[in-house]
Scaffold this active site. Structure first.
Site, PDB file in Angstrom:
ATOM      1  N   GLU A 242       0.778  -1.149   0.089  1.00 13.64           N
ATOM      2  CA  GLU A 242      -0.090  -0.029   0.067  1.00 13.64           C
ATOM      3  C   GLU A 242       0.843   1.568  -0.211  1.00 13.64           C
ATOM      4  O   GLU A 242       0.494   2.412  -0.634  1.00 13.64           O
ATOM      5  CB  GLU A 242      -0.845   0.034   1.281  1.00 13.64           C
ATOM      6  CG  GLU A 242      -2.166  -0.975   1.093  1.00 13.64           C
ATOM      7  CD  GLU A 242      -1.952  -2.502   1.201  1.00 13.64           C
ATOM      8  OE1 GLU A 242      -0.677  -2.767   1.741  1.00 13.64           O
ATOM      9  OE2 GLU A 242      -2.843  -3.080   1.076  1.00 13.64           O
TER      10      GLU A 242
ATOM     11  N   HIS B 208     -11.708  -4.824   9.292  1.00 13.95           N
ATOM     12  CA  HIS B 208     -12.357  -4.814   8.055  1.00 13.95           C
ATOM     13  C   HIS B 208     -13.582  -4.004   7.958  1.00 13.95           C
ATOM     14  O   HIS B 208     -14.292  -4.313   6.960  1.00 13.95           O
ATOM     15  CB  HIS B 208     -12.382  -6.209   7.400  1.00 13.95           C
ATOM     16  CG  HIS B 208     -11.327  -6.984   7.052  1.00 13.95           C
ATOM     17  ND1 HIS B 208     -10.402  -7.268   8.038  1.00 13.95           N
ATOM     18  CD2 HIS B 208     -10.811  -7.508   5.861  1.00 13.95           C
ATOM     19  CE1 HIS B 208      -9.212  -8.064   7.597  1.00 13.95           C
ATOM     20  NE2 HIS B 208      -9.647  -8.268   5.952  1.00 13.95           N
TER      21      HIS B 208
HETATM   22  C1  LIG Z   1      -2.498  -4.284   4.251  1.00  7.94           C
HETATM   23  C2  LIG Z   1      -3.084  -5.204   3.654  1.00  7.94           C
HETATM   24  N1  LIG Z   1      -3.634  -5.155   2.138  1.00  7.94           N
HETATM   25  C3  LIG Z   1      -4.452  -5.906   1.738  1.00  7.94           C
HETATM   26  C4  LIG Z   1      -5.244  -6.862   2.363  1.00  7.94           C
HETATM   27  C5  LIG Z   1      -6.322  -7.692   1.471  1.00  7.94           C
HETATM   28  N2  LIG Z   1      -5.829  -9.036   1.529  1.00  7.94           N
HETATM   29  C6  LIG Z   1      -6.079  -9.916   2.494  1.00  7.94           C
HETATM   30  S1  LIG Z   1      -5.468 -11.436   2.372  1.00  7.94           S
HETATM   31  C7  LIG Z   1      -4.473 -10.917   0.784  1.00  7.94           C
HETATM   32  C8  LIG Z   1      -3.509 -11.629   0.034  1.00  7.94           C
HETATM   33  C9  LIG Z   1      -2.382 -12.072   0.901  1.00  7.94           C
HETATM   34  O1  LIG Z   1      -1.462 -12.862   0.011  1.00  7.94           O
HETATM   35  P1  LIG Z   1      -0.501 -13.891   0.917  1.00  7.94           P
HETATM   36  O2  LIG Z   1       0.436 -12.801   1.685  1.00  7.94           O
HETATM   37  O3  LIG Z   1       0.181 -14.619   0.119  1.00  7.94           O
HETATM   38  O4  LIG Z   1      -1.356 -14.698   1.906  1.00  7.94           O
HETATM   39  P2  LIG Z   1      -2.358 -15.863   1.448  1.00  7.94           P
HETATM   40  O5  LIG Z   1      -3.754 -15.445   1.682  1.00  7.94           O
HETATM   41  O6  LIG Z   1      -1.929 -16.534   0.035  1.00  7.94           O
HETATM   42  O7  LIG Z   1      -2.115 -17.235   2.612  1.00  7.94           O
HETATM   43  C10 LIG Z   1      -4.851  -9.470   0.736  1.00  7.94           C
HETATM   44  C11 LIG Z   1      -4.329  -8.690  -0.580  1.00  7.94           C
HETATM   45  C12 LIG Z   1      -4.780  -6.891   3.851  1.00  7.94           C
HETATM   46  N3  LIG Z   1      -5.509  -7.743   4.638  1.00  7.94           N
HETATM   47  N4  LIG Z   1      -4.178  -6.279   4.299  1.00  7.94           N
END
Ligand SMILES: Cc1ncc(C[n+]2csc(CCOP(=O)(O)OP(=O)(O)O)c2C)c(N)n1
Ligand SMILES: [Mg+2]
Lengths: 326, 338
Positions: free
Chosen positions: B69, B138
């Site tokens: 972000e 959220h």
């Molecule tokens: C700071 C932030 N940005 C965006 C999100 C929205 N979001 C939730 S999970 C996710 C993907 C995360 O991917 P990864 O770190 O690979 O973990 P995975 O879900 O694959 O276990 C996103 C973009 C968030 N929760 N927090």
């Protein structure tokens, strides 16, 4: 390598048992979600059981865990009891967080589950703080923080790795690289082929392992825990894996190429681990079936407990904003 | 492509309105570019599908980013300094805490600190709102934080047509705008906006005129107020609804004109009550209209607690339409103590 770092059939069985607990809980939750008997946003760990279990067997109850929304495998591997866990999913007063935090914020300090965050990357700096406390207190605890591949692109990841290396903190950064962050493919978001390469930039031990391989994951975890326990500093483990149920329960996963999904499914680590256990002679079919039955009974018990528990009372909304006045 | 879906339909959803505004802005002006997590079509066109179709049509002007972000908002700021009109998506408002430095210390202030030599025409789109059972990280409405910083415009639409026109205005405004989309009402519908028609920023809208009491606010509770106003008219209570549309800069003139007429005001927002935007509105009203008020100005807002997970508690947290109604009646029944 010490004797305790030799992957014996008994070690394999221990990994399998933890992984199977995760596997059966996850399967049950998905049945409940599908039938509408559970209503919660759910981030399935299906496919990531082995890596959590192989790390979990090296940790003690007093060690700390910081995890994420996709954290039920980590929490179970850490030893969280089923009753308060399930009751929290069901938003009940008896839930681990009294129904106030919900699945995304599971907390259970008794078993070392210190923080579950819904914000990507935020857990890493907090884990450093827990590890720093252990360093100050010389209490010998290890802190494990888990996160996804996507989280390795957020500023907090880089700040936390630098500080941990600089201060030689007893912390393990476990990146669960399931190849996707929400709908975005790993390669499209990350500048390095392997997340663990980033450890070099912070003079930190870093290793990429097949997180679905019980032995490789067990060895890497054991080494990292030993290093932290001995005061020799942090480790970044990148465990390559795959998530079979999409980002959240109900995610159609259209962004995953069919061939890629099919290939991953053929390498599903759960049946492979079970087969390996049988081949190793650590357990028999009958014993594994009995173990499943035992877990299913525990799941039934926890579900009944959650069902029978009352919802939080309305006044609960006013509690836990502040502690008692000094 | 959803932006072009059903062009002849009589109503559109909020989501379609956002989509259309983004599409039309990109079509009108090649300096409009977009970045955010999962927003390109390869990733499904955004988790909320608002940007669906845009990358296919506009190519590299629409880019999926890593989960970064600070990098997203920082890049938007930089590109804007070099002449673009970037639209950055921050998936959910709680994650806007991550790029706070870029927004508060840079986007909002560069025009002023550079003595007007540079400016930051970015739009940050984000989404939030309680009621969906997503808990403490959220759901927050954080608009008051940004309204407290000079140099940034904060916009919260209450109808799809406004959403379209306000988003267009944000994109073509020469200052940073924070555009907040409500998670809960995203599938609700309203009349189709006229293509290209902008709704001015910094201007409140008298959504319904009345004579007994003014309900002043923005976003979701305005929709409740409109329903209530209808209902209460049956009892002979005439409610004026003032939809701020832009929280900051605040159109005090329109608010004061309304309250000067009715002599009573109920200020509403979804965000928690204490230190919310409502406090500023109430302060303006009493500073200017003290002698003309026929009752204390009341606030209806959510509780001053973390958004809870359990539905029962989440409902306890949220402001209620019945609370707006009760406040309206309270102002009408108020008698000065002797
Ligand atoms: C700071 C932030 N940005 C965006 C999100 C929205 N979001 C939730 S999970 C996710 C993907 C995360 O991917 P990864 O770190 O690979 O973990 P995975 O879900 O694959 O276990 C996103 C973009 C968030 N929760 N927090
Ligand atoms: Mg991932």
């Amino acid at each position: 390598m010490s004797a305790s770092q030799t992957f014996t059939p008994a070690a394999l069985l221990a990994v399998y048992r933890k992984a199977r607990l995760i596997n059966l809980v996850d399967e049950r939750f998905r049945v409940l979600l599908r039938s509408g008997r559970l209503a919660a946003v759910y981030y399935s760990p299906r496919g990531q059981e082995i890596l959590a279990a192989a790390m979990g067997v090296h940790l003690e109850a007093r060690d700390y865990l910081v995890t994420t929304y996709r954290g039920i495998h980590d929490q179970l591997a850490k030893g969280i009891p089923l009753r308060p866990l399930f009751a929290e999913y069901y938003a009940k007063a008896t839930g681990a967080c009294k129904g106030k935090g919900g699945p995304m914020h599971i907390t259970h300090p008794e078993t070392g589950v210190m923080v579950t965050t819904g914000v990507v990357g935020s857990g890493l700096p907090i884990a450093n703080g827990l590890a720093w406390a252990s360093q100050l207190k010389r209490d010998g605890r290890v802190t494990l923080v888990t996160f996804g591949d996507g989280a390795s692109n957020i500023g907090a990841f880089h700040e936390a790795l630098n500080l941990a290396a600089l201060w030689k903190l007893p912390v393990i950064f476990l990146c669960q690289n399931n190849l996707y962050g929400e709908c975005t493919k790993y390669e499209k978001a990350t500048s390095v082929a392997n997340v663990a390469e980033r450890a070099a930039a912070y003079s930190m031990a870093g290793v990429t392992v097949n997180g679905n391989d019980p032995e490789a994951m067990w060895l890497a975890s054991g080494a990292a825990v030993a290093r932290a326990r001995a005061g020799e500093g942090p480790t970044l483990i990148e465990a390559k894996t795959f998530r079979f149920m999409g980002h959240y329960f109900g995610d159609p996963g259209a962004y995953i190429p069919k061939a890629e999904y099919q290939a991953a499914l053929e390498r599903d680590p759960m049946p492979a681990c079970r087969a390996a256990v049988l081949v190793s002679g650590a357990s028999t079919e009958a014993e594994l079936a009995a173990y499943d039955a035992e877990i299913e009974a525990r799941i039934d018990d926890a579900l009944q407990y959650a069902a029978d528990s009352p919802p939080p009372e309305a006044q609960e909304i006013e509690r836990d904003i502040y502690g008692a006045a000094a | 492509m959803s932006a072009a879906a059903a062009p002849n339909a009589e109503v559109i959803t909020f989501t379609e309105a956002y989509s259309r505004a983004l599409h039309d802005a990109m079509e009108m002006d090649s300096s409009v570019i977009m970045l955010g997590e999962d927003i390109a079509d390869e990733e499904g066109g955004g988790v909320f599908k608002v940007t669906k179709g845009l990358s296919t049509k506009f190519g590299n002007r629409v880019r999926t980013t890593p989960i970064s972000e600070q990098a997203i908002v920082g890049a938007a700021v930089g590109a804007s300094l070099a002449g673009f009109r970037p639209v950055a998506e921050i998936m959910l408002m709680n994650f806007i805490t991550v790029p706070m430095d870029q927004i508060v210390n840079h986007a909002a202030k560069l025009r002023f600190m550079s003595g007007g030599q540079t400016h930051v025409p970015i739009t940050i789109r984000t989404r939030t709102g309680a009621g969906a059972g997503t808990g403490g990280q959220h759901s927050d409405m954080l608009e008051a934080w940004f309204a407290h910083v000079a140099g940034i415009k904060v916009v919260v639409p209450s109808t799809p047509a406004d959403a379209y026109g306000l988003l267009l205005s944000c994109i073509f405004d020469d200052d940073p705008c924070l555009f907040i989309e409500d998670q809960l009402t995203r599938t609700q519908t309203g009349p189709v906006p006229e293509k290209g028609l902008r709704v001015p920023l910094g201007k409140a809208h008298v959504a319904r005129s009345g004579t007994d009491v003014s309900v002043v606010g923005y976003g979701r509770p305005i929709r409740d107020a409109m329903v209530l106003a209808d209902k209460l008219s049956g009892e002979g209570i005439s409610v004026e609804v003032v939809d701020l549309r832009t929280v900051s800069p605040l159109d005090a003139e329109t608010v004061l004109k309304s309250v000067a007429k009715t002599g009573r005001a109920v200020v509403v927002h979804e965000a928690p009550r204490s230190f919310g935007a409502g406090a500023e509105i109430v302060a303006r009203i009493q500073e200017h209209l003290f002698g003309q008020l026929r009752a204390p100005v009341l606030r209806v807002a959510s509780r001053d607690v973390t958004v809870p997970f359990a539905r029962v508690l989440e409902q306890e947290y949220l402001y209620k339409a019945s609370g707006i109604e009760a406040a309206i009646r309270q102002t009408l029944e108020w008698r000065a103590p002797r």
